[in-house]
Design a protein around this motif. Structure first.
Motif, PDB file in Angstrom:
ATOM      1  N   UNK A 179       0.824  -1.213   0.000  1.00  0.00           N
ATOM      2  CA  UNK A 179       0.000   0.000   0.000  1.00  0.00           C
ATOM      3  C   UNK A 179       0.853   1.256   0.000  1.00  0.00           C
ATOM      4  N   UNK A 180       2.118   1.135   0.384  1.00  0.00           N
ATOM      5  CA  UNK A 180       3.004   2.293   0.338  1.00  0.00           C
ATOM      6  C   UNK A 180       2.946   3.191   1.555  1.00  0.00           C
ATOM      7  N   UNK A 181       2.182   2.805   2.585  1.00  0.00           N
ATOM      8  CA  UNK A 181       2.089   3.655   3.779  1.00  0.00           C
ATOM      9  C   UNK A 181       3.446   3.836   4.444  1.00  0.00           C
ATOM     10  N   UNK A 182       4.263   2.765   4.468  1.00  0.00           N
ATOM     11  CA  UNK A 182       5.557   2.843   5.145  1.00  0.00           C
ATOM     12  C   UNK A 182       6.475   3.842   4.451  1.00  0.00           C
ATOM     13  N   UNK A 183       6.523   3.775   3.123  1.00  0.00           N
ATOM     14  CA  UNK A 183       7.369   4.721   2.396  1.00  0.00           C
ATOM     15  C   UNK A 183       6.872   6.152   2.589  1.00  0.00           C
ATOM     16  N   UNK A 184       5.540   6.294   2.687  1.00  0.00           N
ATOM     17  CA  UNK A 184       4.955   7.624   2.828  1.00  0.00           C
ATOM     18  C   UNK A 184       5.356   8.265   4.144  1.00  0.00           C
ATOM     19  N   UNK A 185       5.350   7.496   5.242  1.00  0.00           N
ATOM     20  CA  UNK A 185       5.630   8.106   6.543  1.00  0.00           C
ATOM     21  C   UNK A 185       7.113   8.171   6.875  1.00  0.00           C
ATOM     22  N   UNK A 186       7.952   7.468   6.143  1.00  0.00           N
ATOM     23  CA  UNK A 186       9.368   7.386   6.530  1.00  0.00           C
ATOM     24  C   UNK A 186      10.019   8.768   6.492  1.00  0.00           C
ATOM     25  N   UNK A 187      10.531   9.257   7.647  1.00  0.00           N
ATOM     26  CA  UNK A 187      11.151  10.580   7.654  1.00  0.00           C
ATOM     27  C   UNK A 187      12.524  10.578   6.984  1.00  0.00           C
ATOM     28  N   UNK A 188      13.073   9.399   6.742  1.00  0.00           N
ATOM     29  CA  UNK A 188      14.377   9.313   6.068  1.00  0.00           C
ATOM     30  C   UNK A 188      14.226   9.012   4.582  1.00  0.00           C
ATOM     31  N   UNK A 189      13.022   9.111   4.071  1.00  0.00           N
ATOM     32  CA  UNK A 189      12.740   8.916   2.645  1.00  0.00           C
ATOM     33  C   UNK A 189      13.221   7.567   2.139  1.00  0.00           C
ATOM     34  N   UNK A 190      13.178   6.547   2.996  1.00  0.00           N
ATOM     35  CA  UNK A 190      13.689   5.250   2.530  1.00  0.00           C
ATOM     36  C   UNK A 190      12.667   4.581   1.607  1.00  0.00           C
ATOM     37  N   UNK A 191      13.140   3.989   0.527  1.00  0.00           N
ATOM     38  CA  UNK A 191      12.208   3.338  -0.420  1.00  0.00           C
ATOM     39  C   UNK A 191      11.791   1.968   0.095  1.00  0.00           C
ATOM     40  N   UNK A 192      11.041   1.951   1.194  1.00  0.00           N
ATOM     41  CA  UNK A 192      10.718   0.689   1.855  1.00  0.00           C
ATOM     42  C   UNK A 192       9.866  -0.210   0.973  1.00  0.00           C
ATOM     43  N   UNK A 193       8.765   0.357   0.432  1.00  0.00           N
ATOM     44  CA  UNK A 193       7.843  -0.481  -0.339  1.00  0.00           C
ATOM     45  C   UNK A 193       8.526  -1.093  -1.554  1.00  0.00           C
ATOM     46  N   UNK A 194       9.401  -0.328  -2.205  1.00  0.00           N
ATOM     47  CA  UNK A 194      10.063  -0.836  -3.407  1.00  0.00           C
ATOM     48  C   UNK A 194      10.826  -2.118  -3.109  1.00  0.00           C
ATOM     49  N   UNK A 195      11.568  -2.091  -1.988  1.00  0.00           N
ATOM     50  CA  UNK A 195      12.361  -3.273  -1.668  1.00  0.00           C
ATOM     51  C   UNK A 195      11.494  -4.393  -1.121  1.00  0.00           C
ATOM     52  N   UNK A 196      10.475  -4.040  -0.335  1.00  0.00           N
ATOM     53  CA  UNK A 196       9.612  -5.105   0.196  1.00  0.00           C
ATOM     54  C   UNK A 196       8.919  -5.825  -0.965  1.00  0.00           C
ATOM     55  N   UNK A 197       8.567  -5.055  -2.006  1.00  0.00           N
ATOM     56  CA  UNK A 197       7.882  -5.670  -3.142  1.00  0.00           C
ATOM     57  C   UNK A 197       8.737  -6.766  -3.770  1.00  0.00           C
ATOM     58  N   UNK A 198      10.035  -6.486  -3.976  1.00  0.00           N
ATOM     59  CA  UNK A 198      10.850  -7.544  -4.601  1.00  0.00           C
ATOM     60  C   UNK A 198      11.113  -8.674  -3.607  1.00  0.00           C
ATOM     61  N   UNK A 199      11.214  -8.338  -2.314  1.00  0.00           N
ATOM     62  CA  UNK A 199      11.369  -9.390  -1.316  1.00  0.00           C
ATOM     63  C   UNK A 199      10.149 -10.292  -1.285  1.00  0.00           C
ATOM     64  N   UNK A 200       8.974  -9.681  -1.444  1.00  0.00           N
ATOM     65  CA  UNK A 200       7.729 -10.444  -1.463  1.00  0.00           C
ATOM     66  C   UNK A 200       7.681 -11.370  -2.684  1.00  0.00           C
ATOM     67  N   UNK A 201       8.118 -10.839  -3.838  1.00  0.00           N
ATOM     68  CA  UNK A 201       8.132 -11.678  -5.040  1.00  0.00           C
ATOM     69  C   UNK A 201       9.037 -12.886  -4.837  1.00  0.00           C
ATOM     70  N   UNK A 202      10.231 -12.645  -4.263  1.00  0.00           N
ATOM     71  CA  UNK A 202      11.154 -13.758  -4.013  1.00  0.00           C
ATOM     72  C   UNK A 202      10.531 -14.744  -3.040  1.00  0.00           C
ATOM     73  N   UNK A 203       9.917 -14.209  -1.972  1.00  0.00           N
ATOM     74  CA  UNK A 203       9.335 -15.079  -0.953  1.00  0.00           C
ATOM     75  C   UNK A 203       8.232 -15.933  -1.554  1.00  0.00           C
TER      76      UNK A 203
END
Lengths: 434, 281
Positions: A400-424
C-alpha cells in the motif's frame, strides 16, 4: 464511523475532481486492446487483420480459468495485432482496431444469459478497483466457505481518485441493480455499501435509493488509507480479521468494487460487455481535470489532452492513485479495464528525495495496516535474506506504500519489500511443490 | 621475596588446573574431522562466493571429502587444475575440467545507442527498477545499469562504465562463479567460454522483440535479420525468438558475422588489432 484497527494513515485527500459529472469522450480514431489487462493468462485473439468488428463484439477469448474475454469498444476494422508498450514501458501484445466513423454506435449485445456468473464471464468483467482480478472467479467462492456478507467497496481511499464517486452519482440505479445480481449469484442476502464520509452526496443518494430494499445498507466509513484494501475493509465493516494468506471468503465475506457491480448490471440487463470505464484524469497543474468515460484502449494522450494537455513542468504521470499507482515510463500507451486514474504530478511534488539512514523511529511499523515491520522486511530484501523475510510474513504485505509515505528518512521501503515479497512467494511456491 | 614465591606457585597451580580442565574438555568434545577437508580448503580461493552452489568454501571442501564422485562438484572460481588436485587428495576421479569461462554482458545499449523516454529516480537497484517496469531505458530487455551485478561480484571484477552506463567485466579477475548471472533481474549476463587467448565473439543483445520494434528501442539491438546465421560457415549461429545466439563450441572465430551485422550487435574481445593491408604497387 467505522474504520480498520491496525495502522493506516489519514492522507490529504486532494480530490480535485470530486462532484464533477462524468464526461463521455468521443470514440478515439483507433483503440488498442492489450491482451493482458487482467490478472492471469493473457486473452487469445480470435480476430485477424482486416476483420470488421462490431462494438461489443468478442475479439479475444479467455485462455484459461483465470483469464478474461476482451470485446471491441468500437465498430471498425482490425488494423493489426502487434506489440505495443504498456504504461510501464514493457512490451505487450495488443489488438489494434481502427474506428469506422460511419457507424459508431451500433452495439452487438451479448446473447442474453440469466446466469450471472456466466454473463460476467462472457462480458469479460474484471475487478475495476485496480487489481483487475477476473470477476467470475470471485463470484464463485470456494465450496468450503460460507459467505454471508457482500461488501461493496466504494471507499475510494486513494487521494486524487474520484472515479467511483462520480460513478455512484451518475448511475446509482445501475450500482444497486448490480449489487442485487451479485447477491443473487452468490446467495448472500446481506450487503454493505462501504463509503468514506468524504462523499456525503453519494451516501445520501444511495441511502435514499436503498431505503426500501431489505438487506442492503450503506455504511459510512471514517476516511483512512488503505481502507479500500479488501482485508482492511472486511475488518472495518464486519470486525472479522482475515487469516494470513487467506481470501475474504474464508471470513465469510465477498468484496467487490462498486464499478464492478455496475459493470455486472450493464452486462446482465443490457447485454453490454466491459468496453468502457470512468477514468479520473487529475493533477494540480491540469487545466481541466475530470472524470472521463472512455473506451477501453483509448490512448492515454487523448485522455490527458481532454484534461487540458500535459503541463510543462510535469515530473511524473502516475497510472492509478498516488499511493498504489505506478509512474508511467511512457504515455504512448492505452487505458485498460483496471485503470482508475491518471495522475499528472509536477516535478516538485513527484521527485524522490535522497535516502537517509533508518533512525529506528518506528513510524513505518505504526503505519503498516498489516501489522508488519517494514524497516526489517526492506532490509531483509536488500540483504537477500528470503528465509528470514518469510518468517517475518513478507508475503502478507499489500504494497500500500504507507511505510514509504511516513518514513522521515525517505527510505524506499515499499520498493524493496515488493521484490522481497516476489522472491518469498516464489520460494513458498517451490516449497509447496516439493 | 616470600610474596613473589607464593604468587608464582598459586598462579602456576591455577594454570595447571586450567590446562587439565581444557585438556579434559577437548578430549570429551573432540570432533573427528576428516583431515582431507582442511587440505582441500587450502586449495580453494576462500572467498565464499557460492559459485559452487554451496554456502562457502568449507562447505564445499566437506562435500568433496565426503563425496563418492566428484562429477557434480566444481569450484568455478579456483585456478585451472584445482579439481585434479582435490581428486588426488580424495582419491577420486575428477571430471575433465571445463574450459575457463568468463561473464559476458549481452547488452550493447550504451547511453548514445538506446533512446530514453523517461528518467528513473528510484533506488539504485536493478531488481527494484525492473519490478517497476522498463525504468528509464526504452528497451525492456536491456541493462538497467544500477549495478546489482557489481555488488554481487565478490571478486571486484565488474564495474559500470560511466560513459556507456553498461557493466564492464575485468576478465582477469572474473572467476565465472555466476553470482552476477543470478543477480541480474533481466538475465543479461552469460557465462561463456573464454576462448583461445581470450578471443570470443558474442551477441551483445537480449531483446526478444521483432526487429522493427527492437531497432526503435536501441540502435545496437539484434533485429534477428538472420544475416549472421547465413554468413556463418560453421553453423554456429541460430536465430530463435527474434534473437541470434552464437554457440561458443561451434564458433571458429572467423569474425564474418561481426562485419555483416547491420546494427553492430555482435561484439568480440581480445582479437589482435586489424593489420592495415596496404595495397602497394
Amino acid at each position: 464511523m467505522k474504520t480498520f484497527s491496525i495502522g493506516g494513515l489519514h492522507l490529504p485527500e486532494n480530490k480535485l475532481t470530486a462532484g464533477q459529472p462524468v464526461e463521455r469522450l468521443p470514440l478515439p480514431a483507433e483503440v488498442t486492446l492489450l491482451l493482458s489487462q487482467h490478472i492471469g493468462a493473457p486473452a487469445r485473439p480470435i480476430v485477424k487483420k482486416g476483420d470488421t468488428v462490431m462494438r461489443g463484439q468478442l475479439v479475444a477469448e479467455p485462455s484459461g480459468a483465470l483469464s478474461s474475454a476482451i470485446h471491441s469498444p468500437v465498430c471498425g476494422t482490425v488494423s493489426r495485432i502487434d506489440t505495443v508498450k504498456t504504461p510501464q514501458g514493457l512490451s505487450a501484445e495488443a489488438i489494434i482496431i481502427k474506428t469506422d466513423e460511419s457507424r459508431p454506435d451500433a452495439l452487438c449485445s451479448l446473447s442474453p444469459c440469466s446466469d450471472v456468473v456466466e454473463a460476467t464471464r462472457a462480458a469479460g468483467i474484471v475487478g475495476m478497483g485496480g487489481a483487475a482480478f477476473p470477476t467470475p472467479v470471485k463470484l464463485t467462492p470456494p465450496a468450503d466457505t460460507q459467505p454471508d456478507t457482500l461488501i461493496i467497496n466504494a471507499a475510494e481511499c486513494e487521494p486524487f481518485l474520484t472515479c467511483d464517486h462520480a460513478l455512484m452519482l451518475a448511475d446509482p440505479d445501475g450500482v444497486i441493480s448490480g449489487i442485487r445480481l451479485i447477491m443473487q449469484a452468490t446467495g448472500v442476502n446481506h450487503c454493505v455499501i462501504a463509503i468514506e464520509s468524504n462523499k456525503p452526496d453519494a451516501i445520501k443518494l444511495l441511502r435514499r435509493l436503498t431505503a426500501s430494499i431489505p438487506g442492503i445498507e450503506v455504511m459510512i466509513m471514517q476516511p483512512r488509507y488503505p481502507q479500500g484494501g479488501e482485508k482492511q475493509l472486511t475488518e472495518a465493516v464486519t470486525g472479522r480479521m482475515i487469516a494470513s494468506g487467506k481470501l475474504p471468503a474464508a471470513a465469510g465475506v465477498i468484496v467487490h468494487n462498486v464499478a464492478t457491480a455496475r459493470a455486472i448490471h450493464r452486462a446482465v440487463t443490457l447485454g453490454e460487455p466491459l468496453i468502457e470505464r470512468i477514468v479520473t484524469v487529475t493533477g494540480p497543474a491540469l487545466s481541466r481535470p475530470g472524470n472521463y468515460l472512455a473506451a477501453i484502449g483509448t490512448p492515454l494522450r487523448t485522455l490527458i489532452e481532454a484534461a487540458g494537455g500535459l503541463p510543462e513542468n510535469t515530473g511524473k504521470v502516475i497510472i492509478g492513485g498516488p499511493m498504489m499507482g505506478r509512474a508511467a515510463a511512457t504515455i504512448d500507451s492505452f487505458t485498460v479495464k483496471g485503470m482508475s486514474g491518471i495522475l499528472v504530478l509536477p516535478s516538485d511534488l513527484s521527485s524522490r528525495q535522497p535516502e537517509e539512514p533508518c533512525i529506528r523511529c518506528g513510524r513505518c511499523v505504526s503505519a503498516c495496516p498489516m501489522g508488519l515491520e517494514p524497516y526489517l522486511l526492506s532490509t531483509y530484501s536488500r540483504m537477500n535474506m528470503t528465509d528470514e523475510a518469510i518468517d517475518a510474513l513478507v508475503a502478507n504485505c499489500i504494497e500500500c506504500g504507507s511505510c514509504s509515505y511516513v518514513c522521515p528518512s525517505w527510505r524506499p521501503l515499499t520498493d524493496f519489500i515488493r521484490i522481497g515479497k516476489q522472491r518469498a512467494i516464489s520460494v513458498l511456491k517451490s516449497r509447496k511443490q516439493s | 621475596m616470600h610474596i613473589i614465591l607464593i604468587s608464582i606457585i598459586a598462579l602456576g597451580a591455577l594454570g595447571i588446573i586450567g590446562s587439565i580442565m581444557l585438556w579434559g574438555v577437548s578430549r570429551r568434545f573432540h570432533v573427528d574431522e576428516d583431515p582431507k577437508i582442511g587440505l582441500i580448503e587450502q586449495l580453494l580461493p576462500g572467498a565464499n562466493c557460492g559459485g559452487c552452489g554451496r554456502s562457502g568454501c568449507h562447505d564445499f571442501a566437506r562435500a568433496c571429502a565426503g563425496a563418492s564422485s566428484l562429477d557434480n562438484l566444481i569450484c568455478p572460481a579456483s585456478e585451472p587444475g584445482t579439481m585434479q588436485k582435490i581428486a588426488a587428495i580424495t582419491g577420486l576421479e575428477a571430471k575433465k575440467s571445463d574450459e575457463p569461462k568468463v561473464a559476458v554482458i549481452r547488452c550493447g545499449g550504451s547511453c548514445d545507442k538506446r533512446t530514453r523516454f523517461s528518467a528513473y529516480d528510484g533506488p539504485a537497484s536493478c531488481a527494484v527498477a525492473n519490478s517497476l517496469g522498463a525504468a528509464d531505458g526504452n528497451c525492456p530487455f536491456g541493462c538497467l545499469g544500477c549495478g546489482d551485478c557489481v555488488s554481487a561480484c565478490k571478486w571486484h571484477a565488474i564495474s559500470i562504465d560511466p560513459s556507456s552506463g553498461l557493466p564492464v567485466v575485468d576478465e582477469d579477475a572474473c572467476t565465472a562463479c555466476g553470482a552476477c548471472v543470478k543477480a541480474c533481474p533481466r538475465s543479461i549476463i552469460e557465462l561463456r567460454r573464454k576462448g583461445p587467448r581470450g578471443m570470443r565473439i558474442w551477441v551483445a543483445c537480449s531483446n526478444r522483440e521483432k526487429g522493427a520494434a527492437a531497432i526503435k528501442e536501441c540502435k545496437a539491438a539484434c533485429i534477428a535479420c538472420g544475416k549472421c546465421a547465413r554468413t556463418c560457415s560453421h553453423d554456429a549461429i541460430t536465430v530463435s525468438g527474434n534473437l541470434a545466439y552464437i554457440d561458443p563450441q561451434k564458433c571458429r572465430l572467423c569474425k564474418k558475422c561481426i562485419d555483416i551485422c547491420p546494427t553492430g550487435a555482435i561484439l568480440s574481445a581480445n582479437f589482435p588489432p586489424k593489420k592495415n593491408i596496404s595495397t602497394t604497387e
